[in-house]
Scaffold this active site. Structure first.
Site, PDB file in Angstrom:
ATOM      1  CD  GLU A  44       4.081   4.085   9.213  1.00  0.00           C
ATOM      2  OE1 GLU A  44       4.013   2.851   9.372  1.00  0.00           O
ATOM      3  OE2 GLU A  44       3.114   4.772   8.856  1.00  0.00           O
ATOM      4  CB  CYS A  95     -10.501  -4.789   3.816  1.00  0.00           C
ATOM      5  SG  CYS A  95     -10.184  -6.252   2.834  1.00  0.00           S
ATOM      6  CE1 TYR A 116       3.879   0.407   5.568  1.00  0.00           C
ATOM      7  CE2 TYR A 116       5.168   0.421   7.591  1.00  0.00           C
ATOM      8  CZ  TYR A 116       4.048   0.795   6.881  1.00  0.00           C
ATOM      9  OH  TYR A 116       3.104   1.574   7.476  1.00  0.00           O
ATOM     10  CD1 TRP A 168       0.688   8.258  12.664  1.00  0.00           C
ATOM     11  CD2 TRP A 168       0.535   7.850  14.858  1.00  0.00           C
ATOM     12  NE1 TRP A 168      -0.053   7.126  12.827  1.00  0.00           N
ATOM     13  CE2 TRP A 168      -0.147   6.843  14.162  1.00  0.00           C
ATOM     14  CE3 TRP A 168       0.581   7.803  16.254  1.00  0.00           C
ATOM     15  CZ2 TRP A 168      -0.799   5.798  14.821  1.00  0.00           C
ATOM     16  CZ3 TRP A 168      -0.064   6.762  16.903  1.00  0.00           C
ATOM     17  CH2 TRP A 168      -0.740   5.782  16.188  1.00  0.00           C
ATOM     18  CG  LEU A 212       5.957   0.563  22.561  1.00  0.00           C
ATOM     19  CD1 LEU A 212       6.704   1.632  21.780  1.00  0.00           C
ATOM     20  CD2 LEU A 212       4.655   0.252  21.855  1.00  0.00           C
ATOM     21  N   GLY A 213       7.819  -3.709  23.504  1.00  0.00           N
ATOM     22  CA  GLY A 213       8.401  -4.952  22.986  1.00  0.00           C
ATOM     23  C   GLY A 213       9.318  -4.709  21.790  1.00  0.00           C
ATOM     24  CE1 TYR A 214       8.831  -9.115  17.955  1.00  0.00           C
ATOM     25  CE2 TYR A 214       7.005  -7.916  18.931  1.00  0.00           C
ATOM     26  CZ  TYR A 214       7.511  -9.055  18.359  1.00  0.00           C
ATOM     27  OH  TYR A 214       6.705 -10.139  18.203  1.00  0.00           O
ATOM     28  CB  CYS A 240     -15.705  -2.231   0.889  1.00  0.00           C
ATOM     29  SG  CYS A 240     -14.090  -2.070   0.112  1.00  0.00           S
TER      30      CYS A 240
HETATM   31  S1  SF4 Z   1     -14.969  -5.665  -0.992  1.00  0.00           S
HETATM   32 FE1  SF4 Z   1     -13.605  -4.356   0.176  1.00  0.00          FE
HETATM   33  S2  SF4 Z   1     -13.813  -5.127   2.277  1.00  0.00           S
HETATM   34 FE2  SF4 Z   1     -14.607  -6.715   0.919  1.00  0.00          FE
HETATM   35  S3  SF4 Z   1     -12.852  -8.037   0.530  1.00  0.00           S
HETATM   36 FE3  SF4 Z   1     -12.931  -6.560  -1.130  1.00  0.00          FE
HETATM   37  S4  SF4 Z   1     -11.548  -4.929  -0.498  1.00  0.00           S
HETATM   38 FE4  SF4 Z   1     -12.031  -6.112   1.318  1.00  0.00          FE
END
Ligand code: SF4
Length: 343
Positions: free
Chosen positions: A46, A200, A129, A33, A89-91, A210
């Site tokens: 989405e 994360c 959202y 997409w 897909l449900g819902y 990160c």
């Molecule tokens: S450093 Fe980055 S990966 Fe680690 S908790 Fe913070 S935002 Fe998340």
């Protein structure tokens, strides 16, 4: 407790956006997409991604786009066709609202998607959202988004230690609004989601990879595993039921789930009434287990031969095995149908 304020420079909104966009250019996920910024494609993806994993959506999205390539094609399609392409897909409420919104776009907006988040939210099934995602990704408007992945990133980044979810996300929406840059808002929002999905993560986030590590309050204060604070889960409710495969000659009884039931509008096998005694000749085909919200259901599947059809009803049909394959069925109904093929 209020979220901690980020200091200026690298931890400012502009600094966070710059770091995240640079990371996204190198690491973005290649998703079907994302091949264009067509608001229809953004919208369908989405809606599919709500409560469904990305890998599962890939396959459904491609198939859905082949059958309904634009909003006019979706609006003109019969509902049973839309539900059939949603099967698994449900819902299913999402599919119905998608269909209803497509009709509204065609009828009220001459087939063109409204461009502002406020107008988008007036369409069925488009909440805060989804409106933010379409407005930012398709039209590059600086609208924030908060969903499971971005919520986790933002909560950790600012050290937000209040429970999250629903109306409790309001402070995170405010912060997301401060972070989203005036240009490249769509890329920024997708970067937030990708960072949440790839780096994360819920458990064992890869903080050493990160781009926001230096600015992240949770990392600096050693609270990564504690954040975000999730509300307490509802207790799981166990349910036992019996599904009946009622055969009359070569045909099988199916029933359509009614308003207010799970999977409203989809076909399934009837369930035995509570307290019903086993009939002579019943054959146990197997047992399936499935979950719906916080319910865990164990379902025995019993085959029974009838000498005459059950009473006629508008929600009931007698179908052959070939016709069964073409119906839009509930997820457990489809599993029961597969059990029939195997036994
Ligand atoms: S450093 Fe980055 S990966 Fe680690 S908790 Fe913070 S935002 Fe998340």
């Amino acid at each position: 407790m209020k979220p901690r304020r980020r200091s200026e420079s690298a931890t400012s909104s502009r600094g966070v956006a710059g770091l995240l966009l640079a990371w996204y250019r190198r690491h973005r996920r290649d998703l079907p997409w994302r091949e264009s910024r067509d608001p229809y494609r953004v919208w369908v993806s989405e809606i599919m991604l709500q409560q469904t994993q990305v890998d599962r959506v890939r396959e459904y999205f491609t198939r859905f786009m082949r059958r309904f390539p634009d909003v006019a094609a979706l609006a003109a399609a019969p509902e049973r066709d839309v539900l059939k392409h949603w099967e698994g897909l449900g819902y299913y409420r999402r599919a119905r609202q998608l269909h209803a919104a497509a009709k509204r776009v065609v009828a009220d907006h001459e087939g063109e998607f409204p461009r502002t988040a406020a107008e988008l939210r007036s369409l069925p099934g488009i909440g805060r959202y989804t409106a933010g995602a379409i407005a930012s990704i398709a039209f590059d408007l600086p609208e924030p988004i908060v969903e499971a992945n971005s919520r986790r990133v933002i909560a950790r980044l600012v050290g937000h230690d209040e429970p999250v979810g629903g109306v409790r996300d309001e402070p995170l929406w405010q912060i997301a609004g401060e972070l989203v840059p005036p240009r490249n808002a769509g890329l920024f929002n997708q970067a937030l989601m990708d960072l949440g999905a790839m780096v994360c993560t819920v458990s064992r986030p890869l903080c050493d990879r990160c781009p926001l590590a230096a600015a992240c309050v949770a990392r600096v204060t050693g609270r990564v595993e504690e954040l975000p604070v999730l509300p307490r889960q509802r207790a799981v409710k166990q349910i036992r039921e019996t599904a009946l495969v009622l055969r009359i000659g070569r045909r099988i009884v199916v029933e359509r789930r009614r308003a207010g039931e799970w999977w409203e509008g989809l076909w399934d096998f009837p369930r035995a009434a509570r307290g019903e005694v086993r009939a002579a000749g019943d054959r146990l085909l197997g047992t399936i287990a499935y979950s719906v919200t916080h319910h865990r259901i164990t379902c025995r599947v019993v085959e029974r031969r009838l000498s005459r059809p059950p009473a006629a009803a508008s929600h009931r049909r007698l179908v052959t095995a070939a016709a069964l394959a073409r119906l839009a069925m509930t997820a457990p109904g489809r599993r029961i149908a597969r059990l029939l093929d195997e036994t």
